[in-house]
Design a protein around this motif. Structure first.
Motif, PDB file in Angstrom:
ATOM      1  N   LEU A 210       0.801  -1.226   0.000  1.00 34.11           N
ATOM      2  CA  LEU A 210       0.000   0.000   0.000  1.00 34.11           C
ATOM      3  C   LEU A 210       0.834   1.277   0.000  1.00 34.11           C
ATOM      4  O   LEU A 210       0.276   2.369  -0.070  1.00 34.11           O
ATOM      5  N   GLY A 211       2.148   1.150   0.117  1.00 29.68           N
ATOM      6  CA  GLY A 211       2.994   2.338   0.130  1.00 29.68           C
ATOM      7  C   GLY A 211       2.809   3.188   1.368  1.00 29.68           C
ATOM      8  O   GLY A 211       3.002   4.394   1.346  1.00 29.68           O
ATOM      9  N   ILE A 212       2.412   2.551   2.478  1.00 30.24           N
ATOM     10  CA  ILE A 212       2.133   3.258   3.731  1.00 30.24           C
ATOM     11  C   ILE A 212       3.258   2.999   4.727  1.00 30.24           C
ATOM     12  O   ILE A 212       3.628   1.848   4.963  1.00 30.24           O
ATOM     13  N   GLY A 213       3.780   4.083   5.332  1.00 36.78           N
ATOM     14  CA  GLY A 213       4.796   3.980   6.369  1.00 36.78           C
ATOM     15  C   GLY A 213       4.340   4.683   7.635  1.00 36.78           C
ATOM     16  O   GLY A 213       3.214   5.197   7.700  1.00 36.78           O
ATOM     17  N   PRO A 214       5.194   4.761   8.654  1.00 35.80           N
ATOM     18  CA  PRO A 214       4.822   5.359   9.940  1.00 35.80           C
ATOM     19  C   PRO A 214       4.300   6.794   9.833  1.00 35.80           C
ATOM     20  O   PRO A 214       3.415   7.188  10.596  1.00 35.80           O
ATOM     21  N   ASP A 215       4.825   7.565   8.889  1.00 32.14           N
ATOM     22  CA  ASP A 215       4.361   8.948   8.737  1.00 32.14           C
ATOM     23  C   ASP A 215       2.957   9.033   8.155  1.00 32.14           C
ATOM     24  O   ASP A 215       2.338  10.109   8.170  1.00 32.14           O
TER      25      ASP A 215
END
Length: 110
Positions: A39-44
Motif C-alpha cells: 500500500l505504500g504506507i509507512g509510519p508517517d
C-alpha cells in the motif's frame, strides 16, 4: 452486522505508528513491511490509515465475531485501492467486557 458503536471506535496513534507501521517493532514489523510493499504506507502515514479504519468502523460489515477472554472480538475484511490493485486489510477490534466502545487490536494487509 456492523461494529457496535463504531462511531466511537478507539484507534490510537501509537497502535498505528509504533506497532503496525513500525519497521522496528518485534511483532509489528511484519505488518509494516506488508503495508509499505502493498500500500505504500509507512509510519508517517498513520493518519491516513486511521481515517480509513475510522470510516470502516462505521460503514463496513463485521465478518466474524468471537468471544475472547476479555470481551468480544470483531474481525473485518476491508478493501483498499493501491498501486498494485485492491488489497484486503484485516482489522481486528475488541469491545472489552463491561465496556461498549470498540478498540483496534491490530490490522494488517492480507
Amino acid at each position: 452486522m456492523m461494529l457496535p458503536n463504531g462511531e466511537r471506535a478507539v484507534i490510537p496513534e501509537s497502535k498505528l505508528r509504533d506497532y503496525v507501521l513500525s519497521a522496528s517493532h518485534p511483532v509489528g514489523r511484519h505488518h509494516a513491511e506488508r503495508f509499505r510493499r502493498l500500500l505504500g504506507i509507512g509510519p508517517d502515514d498513520w493518519r491516513s490509515l486511521q481515517s480509513f479504519l475510522q470510516r470502516a468502523a462505521t460503514e463496513e460489515q463485521v465478518e466474524k465475531v468471537d468471544r475472547a477472554p476479555y470481551g468480544m472480538k470483531y474481525v473485518m475484511r476491508l478493501e483498499r485501492d493501491s498501486a498494485v490493485g485492491k488489497v484486503t486489510v484485516i482489522a481486528v477490534w475488541i469491545v472489552d467486557a463491561g465496556e461498549d466502545v470498540p478498540r483496534l487490536v491490530t490490522c494488517y494487509p492480507e
